[in-house]
Design a protein around this motif. Sequence first.
Motif: not given
Lengths: 258, 343
Positions: B32-35, B193, B213, B217-218, B220, B234
Amino acid sequence: MLDLFNSPEVQEQFSLFLELLPGNIWDTLYSTVLATVFAYIIGLPLGILLVTGEREGVRPLPRWFMAALNFIINILRSVPFLILMILAIPLSRLILGTSVGTNAMIPPLVIAAFPFVARMVESSLREVDRGVLEAAQAMGASPFQIVRKVLLPEALPSLLTSATTVTITILGYGAMAGIIGGSGLGATAINYGYYRTQLVIEYAAVIVLVILVQIIQSIGTRTAVGSDRRITKKGRRKGLRDANRQVSRDKRVPPGAM
Amino acid sequence: MIELRHISKVFPTADGDFQALDDISLTIRDGDIFGIVGMSGAGKSTLVRCINLLERPTEGQVLMDGLLETEDGGPVDLCKLSPAQLRRARRSISMIFQQFNLLMQRTCLKNICFPMEIAGVPKAEAKKRALEYLDIVGLPDKANAYPAQLSGGQKQRIAIARALASNPKVLLCDEATSALDPTTTRSILKLIQDINQRLGITAVIITHEMAVVEAICTRVAILERGHMVETGTVEEVFSNPKTEAGRRLVFPEGANIDKFPVADVVRVVFNGGSSYEPLIASLAIDCGVKVNILGADTRNVNGKAFGSMLLGLPEDKGEAAKAMSYLRAQKDVTVEEVPDYHA
Ligand SMILES: Nc1ncnc2c1ncn2[C@@H]1O[C@H](COP(=O)(O)OP(=O)(O)OP(=O)(O)O)[C@@H](O)[C@H]1O
Ligand SMILES: [Mg+2]
């Protein structure tokens, strides 16, 4: 004026001074350098502990230990140098078998200087950015790695600046040690000038001391600024100026120094 | 996977205890890219600092797997590790700080080598990897420069190279781009990314810029005064913020004005509908009002349209009001007036 210089009395004193000079300079530098080295051998680790051992430090130590350490350093720092030196005479006799001469000056000088070194090191290490320490902690650095790879290298310019102040302070202490049977330029000034009113020798010795201090200061400042990678080439002149200003503002010199 | 369970953090202060985090539970999946967003002082920094235990939670568990080998192969609670184990776990969790926190007395190359030096990677290999990452962040010529000789953006790139060169599993970014201009921000986000997609690194990103974001982000989470008030994908959170705090963040200028238009320019914000052209066309067809498109800036987030468009309304107040009410009735669209567009 010319008469004064030509008077046999003055000439006699002056030639005596020139005769003493090489030995005096050697004694002064020898005792200063050795005492500084020993003072750092004891003071540097203590200074590191003062910073790393506190509650928010990288390796907190028991509160009673930190309190005791601070207490001892403060006590030693508040005893005037001359008295500390007299108290330390038995120590010289114990270690070296004698309480007079060049070597005998060193133990009292070290005792007087190491608490000062500890405080100077402490204040240099405190200048290191907390964020950088946190970054190192976040990477999983051990306390020892942080000291060796972050604290000391990052504080190096400041450590060198304060080492210069320490050296000059010890030089000043050493000059006073003449009173209790030390040797060197200070001893000469006291023994000939004060006890035998040979003022030419006294002034000449003081002038040489002043010149030595100037030389040590400028070498120290140059080394410190030269080691600082935060200063780019263009800023180097400015860095030198700032460092000089910092030295003249330095209020950390202990009571009785110089 | 990172799982935070019932995390609370209380700071003792001069005037009593301050609860910076209150019972926060969330799960961040691998890759994940968690914001994490929220107003200033909401507790974002405190929360990510709890993930690598720079801040020790007063209560709760920080569970992670894959960092240390355990007997049952399950996740470990970082709070329960010995100092030595924690240090080992931290070598797989990199952090990027807003203030860069580079070692000022080391060259860039040596800075990038630093975490590997700590982890005991052989010097030659560390140097090779550092040079590789200098290349990746686009600063191959700065190997022997000192941080003082770099710009802010360049320093942040070195910090990113430093964070990535040790092959971490998790990357924590605390306002990593706040000090940077939009172009540099975009290139650094792109880099994060890229790394996420190529190496499968899990990233946790704190920011106060919604654009960040949206861009990468994926998922949040929204924090407000120590509470987590919303979390989700998101698209979910951005198209339909359920809480007041969420709305304030997603539409900072306030989107729910229900009055007669006082301005002749409006901004239409797309919260994840399909596309904007049909809307303008249908506006003309359905209510016979023609508007000018003065500007548009939309982005594609995982296949859905986000962004905004500036529309010039007709001079006729009645027609303008009709257009406004039509636009307001649309799903996935919010409308707000731009009072001083001509000024
Ligand atoms: N060490 C501390 N001692 C006392 N209070 C603290 C401490 N650290 C943070 N706080 C408080 O906790 C709250 C949350 O701080 P935090 O730094 O996590 O906010 P933030 O969301 O990161 O804000 P910003 O966007 O401004 O960085 C703030 O009200 C702050 O005053
Ligand atoms: Mg913050």
